[in-house]
Scaffold this active site. Structure first.
Site, PDB file in Angstrom:
ATOM      1  N   ARG A  97      -7.739  -2.181  -5.696  1.00 45.21           N
ATOM      2  CA  ARG A  97      -8.216  -3.411  -5.056  1.00 45.21           C
ATOM      3  C   ARG A  97      -9.439  -3.969  -5.773  1.00 45.21           C
ATOM      4  O   ARG A  97      -9.580  -5.180  -5.963  1.00 45.21           O
ATOM      5  CB  ARG A  97      -8.506  -3.139  -3.583  1.00 45.21           C
ATOM      6  CG  ARG A  97      -7.256  -2.944  -2.772  1.00 45.21           C
ATOM      7  CD  ARG A  97      -7.476  -2.185  -1.454  1.00 45.21           C
ATOM      8  NE  ARG A  97      -6.249  -1.489  -1.129  1.00 45.21           N
ATOM      9  CZ  ARG A  97      -5.204  -2.060  -0.524  1.00 45.21           C
ATOM     10  NH1 ARG A  97      -5.268  -3.310  -0.130  1.00 45.21           N
ATOM     11  NH2 ARG A  97      -4.102  -1.374  -0.305  1.00 45.21           N
ATOM     12  N   LYS A 127       0.634   9.124  -6.424  1.00 43.44           N
ATOM     13  CA  LYS A 127      -0.691   8.584  -6.138  1.00 43.44           C
ATOM     14  C   LYS A 127      -1.756   9.636  -6.453  1.00 43.44           C
ATOM     15  O   LYS A 127      -1.536  10.829  -6.245  1.00 43.44           O
ATOM     16  CB  LYS A 127      -0.739   8.205  -4.650  1.00 43.44           C
ATOM     17  CG  LYS A 127      -2.089   7.792  -4.102  1.00 43.44           C
ATOM     18  CD  LYS A 127      -1.969   7.540  -2.600  1.00 43.44           C
ATOM     19  CE  LYS A 127      -3.299   7.176  -1.970  1.00 43.44           C
ATOM     20  NZ  LYS A 127      -3.180   6.910  -0.519  1.00 43.44           N
ATOM     21  N   ASP A 155       0.820  -1.204   0.000  1.00 45.14           N
ATOM     22  CA  ASP A 155       0.000   0.000   0.000  1.00 45.14           C
ATOM     23  C   ASP A 155       0.859   1.261   0.000  1.00 45.14           C
ATOM     24  O   ASP A 155       1.632   1.487   0.933  1.00 45.14           O
ATOM     25  CB  ASP A 155      -0.880  -0.025   1.251  1.00 45.14           C
ATOM     26  CG  ASP A 155      -2.105   0.848   1.161  1.00 45.14           C
ATOM     27  OD1 ASP A 155      -2.131   1.739   0.298  1.00 45.14           O
ATOM     28  OD2 ASP A 155      -3.038   0.642   1.940  1.00 45.14           O
ATOM     29  N   ASP A 156       0.745   2.070  -1.045  1.00 45.87           N
ATOM     30  CA  ASP A 156       1.449   3.368  -1.136  1.00 45.87           C
ATOM     31  C   ASP A 156       2.952   3.232  -1.352  1.00 45.87           C
ATOM     32  O   ASP A 156       3.710   4.126  -0.965  1.00 45.87           O
ATOM     33  CB  ASP A 156       1.200   4.224   0.111  1.00 45.87           C
ATOM     34  CG  ASP A 156      -0.103   4.997   0.046  1.00 45.87           C
ATOM     35  OD1 ASP A 156      -0.911   4.734  -0.859  1.00 45.87           O
ATOM     36  OD2 ASP A 156      -0.323   5.864   0.916  1.00 45.87           O
ATOM     37  N   HIS A 200     -11.062  -2.888   2.131  1.00 47.71           N
ATOM     38  CA  HIS A 200     -11.289  -1.532   1.608  1.00 47.71           C
ATOM     39  C   HIS A 200     -12.013  -1.469   0.272  1.00 47.71           C
ATOM     40  O   HIS A 200     -11.688  -0.637  -0.583  1.00 47.71           O
ATOM     41  CB  HIS A 200      -9.963  -0.757   1.525  1.00 47.71           C
ATOM     42  CG  HIS A 200     -10.149   0.701   1.867  1.00 47.71           C
ATOM     43  ND1 HIS A 200      -9.146   1.636   1.693  1.00 47.71           N
ATOM     44  CD2 HIS A 200     -11.209   1.376   2.365  1.00 47.71           C
ATOM     45  CE1 HIS A 200      -9.589   2.838   2.075  1.00 47.71           C
ATOM     46  NE2 HIS A 200     -10.842   2.697   2.476  1.00 47.71           N
ATOM     47  N   HIS A 240       1.713   2.385   4.106  1.00 53.57           N
ATOM     48  CA  HIS A 240       0.726   3.467   4.121  1.00 53.57           C
ATOM     49  C   HIS A 240       0.795   4.225   5.451  1.00 53.57           C
ATOM     50  O   HIS A 240       1.067   3.632   6.490  1.00 53.57           O
ATOM     51  CB  HIS A 240      -0.665   2.856   3.946  1.00 53.57           C
ATOM     52  CG  HIS A 240      -1.769   3.829   3.684  1.00 53.57           C
ATOM     53  ND1 HIS A 240      -2.300   4.636   4.668  1.00 53.57           N
ATOM     54  CD2 HIS A 240      -2.474   4.107   2.559  1.00 53.57           C
ATOM     55  CE1 HIS A 240      -3.276   5.371   4.153  1.00 53.57           C
ATOM     56  NE2 HIS A 240      -3.402   5.068   2.877  1.00 53.57           N
ATOM     57  N   ASP A 294      -0.356  -0.868  -4.812  1.00 54.26           N
ATOM     58  CA  ASP A 294      -1.667  -0.381  -5.257  1.00 54.26           C
ATOM     59  C   ASP A 294      -1.637   0.981  -5.926  1.00 54.26           C
ATOM     60  O   ASP A 294      -2.594   1.370  -6.596  1.00 54.26           O
ATOM     61  CB  ASP A 294      -2.665  -0.377  -4.097  1.00 54.26           C
ATOM     62  CG  ASP A 294      -2.297   0.592  -2.975  1.00 54.26           C
ATOM     63  OD1 ASP A 294      -1.190   1.157  -2.998  1.00 54.26           O
ATOM     64  OD2 ASP A 294      -3.126   0.774  -2.064  1.00 54.26           O
ATOM     65  N   ASN A 295      -0.592   1.750  -5.753  1.00 53.90           N
ATOM     66  CA  ASN A 295      -0.458   3.050  -6.433  1.00 53.90           C
ATOM     67  C   ASN A 295       0.983   3.520  -6.277  1.00 53.90           C
ATOM     68  O   ASN A 295       1.797   2.860  -5.632  1.00 53.90           O
ATOM     69  CB  ASN A 295      -1.427   4.098  -5.882  1.00 53.90           C
ATOM     70  CG  ASN A 295      -1.522   4.170  -4.377  1.00 53.90           C
ATOM     71  OD1 ASN A 295      -2.556   3.824  -3.805  1.00 53.90           O
ATOM     72  ND2 ASN A 295      -0.453   4.598  -3.717  1.00 53.90           N
ATOM     73  N   LYS A 348      -5.788  -5.801   4.428  1.00 51.19           N
ATOM     74  CA  LYS A 348      -6.687  -4.678   4.155  1.00 51.19           C
ATOM     75  C   LYS A 348      -7.679  -5.016   3.047  1.00 51.19           C
ATOM     76  O   LYS A 348      -7.288  -5.404   1.948  1.00 51.19           O
ATOM     77  CB  LYS A 348      -5.834  -3.462   3.767  1.00 51.19           C
ATOM     78  CG  LYS A 348      -6.614  -2.209   3.428  1.00 51.19           C
ATOM     79  CD  LYS A 348      -5.633  -1.065   3.139  1.00 51.19           C
ATOM     80  CE  LYS A 348      -6.367   0.184   2.661  1.00 51.19           C
ATOM     81  NZ  LYS A 348      -5.431   1.313   2.439  1.00 51.19           N
ATOM     82  N   CYS A 364      -5.825   3.321  -3.766  1.00 54.11           N
ATOM     83  CA  CYS A 364      -5.976   2.007  -3.137  1.00 54.11           C
ATOM     84  C   CYS A 364      -7.293   1.318  -3.459  1.00 54.11           C
ATOM     85  O   CYS A 364      -7.310   0.171  -3.897  1.00 54.11           O
ATOM     86  CB  CYS A 364      -5.751   2.100  -1.639  1.00 54.11           C
ATOM     87  SG  CYS A 364      -7.016   2.958  -0.720  1.00 54.11           S
TER      88      CYS A 364
END
Length: 689
Positions: A75, A372, A33-34, A136, A223, A329-330, A134, A71
């Site tokens: 996903r 992002k 994540d991130d 989300h 993240h 994710d980004n 996660k 994110c």
């Protein structure tokens, strides 16, 4: 009898390799994540990620793989094989409605029932399906992992924590809310370790059930709020005092040496708002070093958890026949801006909140531009590592795969590898045809079967890639065009020299957007598409031809003086140079009936000031509305002035356009004609209210 036994044994020995070849592979998808494109050691970083690097060494690295810029959309696409808007999660998990109260299909904030997930498809094919980490994609609307095909789960609805004492720490075990310390959680845990330990627990259940398994782990690292054990952070203190300028250059050179980037692609320049490292005081440098040390510690701990998972698979005899896919994710996250964020007494502990901010995010995404949220390469590029000893050809191990791929391809790959079938209907609902393709041919160095362009939209930022050509734009901004074969860092805009390509690709994007629940642009803001949002607080704007700003991004002209300077080349034809607003409130500068004219409306009543003599050639026009209502317009020695009763009383709901007037026209012209000359720039400065 002995002879029969020997023959049977010989036959079994002969057939056993055949049985092994037809054994269904396990699949593990690890999403972090991130994390920026260049943050792994095997993608050029100085950060320590030895376990992930080993997966790359023994597997395959994709150099042009893409995510969904944020994110939740990523996903949704990963799980469903659809573009995020098709799955209902075109933005985040808030439900967005139109004026009539009807939910926008692309912005429902949760996975819809016209999509099908990887575990739903693989579960039908006999797989044991499990998830940790996660989620989300709509738990706030009742859409949970166990409802979408996962048989075993330890998950967080959204994330935002690393330690059990964190205020947001709330876990769900097989659908049951267990808080942060309920059974069967250990007393003390760190989230990256927890996801792996429960992943292995679920794998043990699959082995006991004699089923192939699918495990999806959604790491919340790295993240914000960035948190890690103090001893992990301490090891990194002082390691980043070279600063982002030198570290970016070093990453870039390692990427060139490794073949990850072409040396013809320039390193994107440091953004103007990011200070040169050497311009900072020692105290500022120490603070920035501390922020990045926390980030490095979080990333290192996540890498260690990946290593624990790989070792666990090896100990269980499962590694060779397990496809592992690792990605982010980004792109790196510039939220919190240039300063970043450092709240708390001991940065990185459970009571602190750390964002590394824009300066370090520029390093995260080396050599690309932006971050992002954006559809420039820095926002949508992700590492993808594929590791599968039994399924990746020996000559491909350690290789680079340069064919483009997209997050929509993950489901198609899993379905292909598992020998499963993507359904036309599921639980009585017609299912949207999958958008992605299988990546499995790349495991053998074969050509991918992609026939369609790749598309993006997030928060009005949009892009389409077709072959090596990429069309990209910021929200309400004109399209830019790049040839990624020679310029993947997006430094040489070809839009003006290849208008036919811009037209063709923009039409493809528009067709995709119309068919994929993307439109109307701005629907992610919800009712009024942001018309109710607070206006922009900036008081100085420098604009280019073709720029379009919605109300939330446009100048807040309510009860302010304004000074407008436009540099353009006039052709003698009528046309609007700049407009903001509509038939009730606003202003415009245009050539109307052959005269350069500055129109103002408030509210509804129109006033104007015009130059008597026509203007031609390259000129600089200055238009002003003073606090006392005086209006002036000048080009060189030519001047005109007028007087009106007051300022513009409110900021118009209609946005701003350079080179046209798209809404109800500000001026009295019968039809707002786009400006046909060249507009070099328009500068707008607002006075105090």
């Amino acid at each position: 009898m002995k002879t029969i036994h020997l023959l049977a044994g010989t036959l079994l020995a002969t057939l056993s390799p055949l049985f092994a070849q037809t054994e269904k592979p396990n699949i593990v998808v690890l999403l972090v994540d991130d994390m920026g494109w260049s943050d792994l050691g095997c993608y050029g970083s100085e950060l320590k990620t030895p376990n992930i690097d080993q997966l790359a060494k023994d597997g395959l690295r994709f150099t042009q793989f893409y995510n969904g810029a944020r994110c939740c959309p990523t996903r949704a696409s990963l799980l469903t094989g659809l573009y995020a808007h098709q799955a209902g999660v075109g933005h985040m998990t808030e439900e967005r409605k139109d004026e009539s109260g009807k939910t926008y299909p692309g912005y429902s904030g949760r996975l819809n029932d016209t999509s099908v997930t990887i575990p739903e498809v693989l579960g039908e094919a006999g797989y044991f399906t499990a998830m940790t980490g996660k989620w989300h994609v709509g738990q706030n609307h009742g859409v949970t992992p166990d409802q979408r095909g996962f048989q075993r789960t330890l998950t967080a609805a959204a994330g935002g924590f690393f330690f059990p004492e964190a205020k947001n720490a709330r876990l769900f075990y097989n659908g049951k809310d267990i808080g942060s310390n309920g059974e069967p959680l250990p007393k003390d845990w760190y989230s990256s370790d927890l996801w792996t330990s429960f992943g292995l627990k679920f794998i043990d259940e699959a082995i006991a059930a004699k089923k192939p398994f699918f495990l999806y782990t959604g790491h919340n690292a790295p993240h914000f709020p960035l948190q890690a054990p103090a001893e992990d952070i301490a090891r990194w203190r002082g390691k980043f005092k070279k600063g982002w300028d030198k570290l970016r250059e070093e990453r870039y050179q390692r990427q060139i040496a490794a073949g990850l980037v072409d040396k013809s692609w320039p390193l994107s320049p440091r953004p103007a708002e990011v200070p040169a490292w050497d311009s900072l005081t020692p105290e500022q440098q120490d603070r920035y070093d501390h922020l990045m040390a926390v980030y490095a510690a979080v990333l290192e701990r996540m890498d260690r958890a990946v290593g624990d998972l790989v070792n666990g698979l090896k100990q269980r005899g499962q590694l060779d026949n397990t496809l592992i896919l690792f990605l982010s994710d980004n792109g790196g996250n510039a939220e919190a801006g240039v300063q970043g964020r450092s709240d708390g007494r001991n940065l990185g502990d459970v009571d602190s909140t750390v964002f590394i901010g824009q300066c370090w995010a520029t390093l995260n995404n080396t050599p690309f531009t932006r971050y992002k949220h954006y559809t420039d390469e820095g926002g949508i590029s992700t590492p993808l590592i594929a590791h599968w000893p039994k399924g990746i050809a020996a000559h491909q191990r350690g290789a680079l795969e340069k064919q483009p791929g997209h997050i929509i391809d993950i489901l198609a790959t899993c379905v292909d590898v598992a020998g499963a079938a993507y359904p036309e209907t599921f639980k009585g609902k017609a299912i949207t045809p999958r958008a992605g393709i299988s990546l499995q041919p790349a495991f053998k160095h074969e050509k991918l079967a992609r026939t369609q362009p790749l598309f993006w939209e997030h928060e009005g930022n949009r892009a389409v890639r077709y072959g090596d050509l990429k069309l990209v734009a910021l929200e309400n901004q004109p399209w830019r065009l790049y040839d990624l074969a020679t310029d993947r860092s997006e430094q040489n805009d070809l839009a003006s020299s290849r208008p036919e390509v811009v037209k063709s690709l923009s039409e493809k994007w528009q067709g995709w957007a119309s068919a994929s629940n993307v439109l109307p642009l701005g629907a992610w803001r919800g009712k009024n598409n942001g018309q109710d949002a607070k206006p922009n607080k900036n008081t100085r704007f420098t604009l280019k031809n073709g720029e379009k700003l919605q109300r939330s991004a446009a100048p807040d002209v309510a009860n302010r003086s304004l000074d407008l300077t436009a540099k353009f080349t006039a052709t003698g034809e009528d046309g609007v140079i700049i407009s903001q607003g509509g038939a009730n409130l606003g202003y415009s500068l245009s050539i109307n009936k052959g005269k350069l004219t500055f129109f103002l409306r408030s509210p509804g009543n129109i006033s104007s000031v015009s130059l008597d003599e026509p203007v031609g050639g390259t000129v600089t026009a200055v238009a002003s509305l003073k606090a006392d209502g005086t209006t002036t317009l000048s080009v060189g020695e030519k001047q005109a002035s007028g007087k009106r009763a007051g300022l513009i009383s409110a900021t118009p709901k209609d946005g701003l356009v350079v080179g046209g007037d798209d809404a109800a026209p500000v001026g009295p012209y019968e039809k707002a004609v786009p400006f046909k000359g060249e507009i070099e720039s328009v500068e707008l400065v607002l006075g105090a209210r």
